[in-house]
Design a protein around this motif. Structure first.
Motif, PDB file in Angstrom:
ATOM      1  N   GLY A  53       0.816  -1.208   0.000  1.00 41.47           N
ATOM      2  CA  GLY A  53       0.000   0.000   0.000  1.00 41.47           C
ATOM      3  C   GLY A  53       0.854   1.264   0.000  1.00 41.47           C
ATOM      4  O   GLY A  53       2.017   1.252   0.420  1.00 41.47           O
ATOM      5  N   VAL A  54       0.272   2.362  -0.481  1.00 44.89           N
ATOM      6  CA  VAL A  54       1.036   3.611  -0.576  1.00 44.89           C
ATOM      7  C   VAL A  54       0.638   4.613   0.514  1.00 44.89           C
ATOM      8  O   VAL A  54       1.319   5.621   0.697  1.00 44.89           O
ATOM      9  N   VAL A  55      -0.442   4.347   1.238  1.00 44.22           N
ATOM     10  CA  VAL A  55      -0.916   5.298   2.250  1.00 44.22           C
ATOM     11  C   VAL A  55      -0.062   5.199   3.497  1.00 44.22           C
ATOM     12  O   VAL A  55       0.099   4.131   4.085  1.00 44.22           O
ATOM     13  N   SER A  56       0.496   6.340   3.905  1.00 45.24           N
ATOM     14  CA  SER A  56       1.348   6.375   5.102  1.00 45.24           C
ATOM     15  C   SER A  56       0.635   6.971   6.308  1.00 45.24           C
ATOM     16  O   SER A  56       1.072   6.799   7.443  1.00 45.24           O
ATOM     17  N   ARG A  57      -0.477   7.679   6.069  1.00 47.32           N
ATOM     18  CA  ARG A  57      -1.206   8.291   7.195  1.00 47.32           C
ATOM     19  C   ARG A  57      -2.676   8.450   6.832  1.00 47.32           C
ATOM     20  O   ARG A  57      -3.011   8.784   5.696  1.00 47.32           O
ATOM     21  N   THR A 113      -2.739  10.226   3.102  1.00 53.95           N
ATOM     22  CA  THR A 113      -1.447  10.847   2.793  1.00 53.95           C
ATOM     23  C   THR A 113      -0.446   9.780   2.364  1.00 53.95           C
ATOM     24  O   THR A 113      -0.453   8.662   2.885  1.00 53.95           O
ATOM     25  N   THR A 114       0.404  10.142   1.407  1.00 53.68           N
ATOM     26  CA  THR A 114       1.498   9.267   1.004  1.00 53.68           C
ATOM     27  C   THR A 114       2.777  10.083   0.885  1.00 53.68           C
ATOM     28  O   THR A 114       2.738  11.311   0.735  1.00 53.68           O
ATOM     29  N   SER A 115       3.898   9.412   0.946  1.00 47.29           N
ATOM     30  CA  SER A 115       5.195  10.079   0.842  1.00 47.29           C
ATOM     31  C   SER A 115       5.618  10.178  -0.616  1.00 47.29           C
ATOM     32  O   SER A 115       5.543   9.206  -1.370  1.00 47.29           O
ATOM     33  N   ILE A 116       6.036  11.371  -1.009  1.00 45.97           N
ATOM     34  CA  ILE A 116       6.518  11.550  -2.381  1.00 45.97           C
ATOM     35  C   ILE A 116       7.804  10.760  -2.587  1.00 45.97           C
ATOM     36  O   ILE A 116       8.089  10.275  -3.682  1.00 45.97           O
ATOM     37  N   THR A 128       3.355  11.289  -9.908  1.00 48.15           N
ATOM     38  CA  THR A 128       3.220   9.837  -9.765  1.00 48.15           C
ATOM     39  C   THR A 128       2.631   9.477  -8.411  1.00 48.15           C
ATOM     40  O   THR A 128       1.736   8.625  -8.307  1.00 48.15           O
ATOM     41  N   ALA A 129       3.140  10.121  -7.369  1.00 49.42           N
ATOM     42  CA  ALA A 129       2.629   9.850  -6.018  1.00 49.42           C
ATOM     43  C   ALA A 129       1.162  10.226  -5.907  1.00 49.42           C
ATOM     44  O   ALA A 129       0.360   9.495  -5.307  1.00 49.42           O
TER      45      ALA A 129
END
Length: 204
Positions: A53-57, A113-116, A128-129
């Motif tokens: 997964g790409v979600v960090s928060r 939220t995701t990290s670039i 892309t992010a």
């Protein structure tokens, strides 16, 4: 195609999108239905915790503010009969006036939220992010819908600005609604530069 508001935070190198979420009839549902909805919400959250997964928060905020009765009164005026019963009309308007103070409007926003950094560096990495996050938000919205929740979004920039403005100044929402003007304002949108107060008073 529709536009999506993406919040880019240069300080921590992240991008975020926001969904508007609300439930209907939860308090009126029986115990089995409530348990099923809660389980469904848990499944939706678990879908964000995948190894790939790409979600960090995940963050949520709730706004509760006076609802006002202006829209309801306007509807009554537009739908009034040519020969209304004035006694009944006066009694109903009195009831509306008495309950107006207790009428509350709530809104829940969920921000993903995701990290670039996971996508590399530069503008291309940001795009892309953001694209990957929007895809994840779409899957999350589908899971929430299966849990019996109503989901709108990811929201456009104007809707995010409106939400921020209302949270900073809940009483100002009525003035925004009355102002009218552009199609964006009619759709309850606010230009991002107008999301913040025009003046601030500090008190020690």
């Amino acid at each position: 195609s529709r536009t999506i508001g993406v919040i880019a935070d240069g300080a921590d190198g992240s991008v975020s999108v926001t969904l508007r979420v609300h439930g209907e009839g939860f308090l009126l549902a029986d115990t089995e239905e409530r348990d099923a909805r809660v389980d469904g919400f848990g499944v939706a959250l678990a879908s964000l915790a995948r190894e790939d997964g790409v979600v960090s928060r995940v963050a949520w905020s709730q706004l509760a503010c006076p609802a006002g009765v202006d829209d309801h009164l306007a509807y009554l005026e537009a739908a009034a009969r040519d020969d209304p019963d004035e006694q009944l009309r006066a009694a109903y308007l009195e009831l509306v006036a008495e309950t107006a103070a207790a009428a509350v409007r709530t809104e829940v926003l969920v921000t993903l939220t995701t990290s670039i950094g996971r996508a590399g560096r530069g503008d291309a990495a940001l795009v892309t992010a953001a694209r990957r996050l929007c895809e994840e938000a779409g899957l999350f919205a589908s899971e929430l819908s299966r849990a019996g929740l109503v989901v709108t979004g990811p929201l456009p920039a104007g809707a995010i600005a409106r939400a921020l403005r209302e949270r900073l100044d809940p009483a100002g929402a009525r003035h925004l609604d009355r102002r009218g003007g552009s199609l964006g304002e009619a759709a309850r949108l606010v230009a991002p530069p107008n999301a913040l107060p025009l003046s601030i008073e500090e008190h020690s």
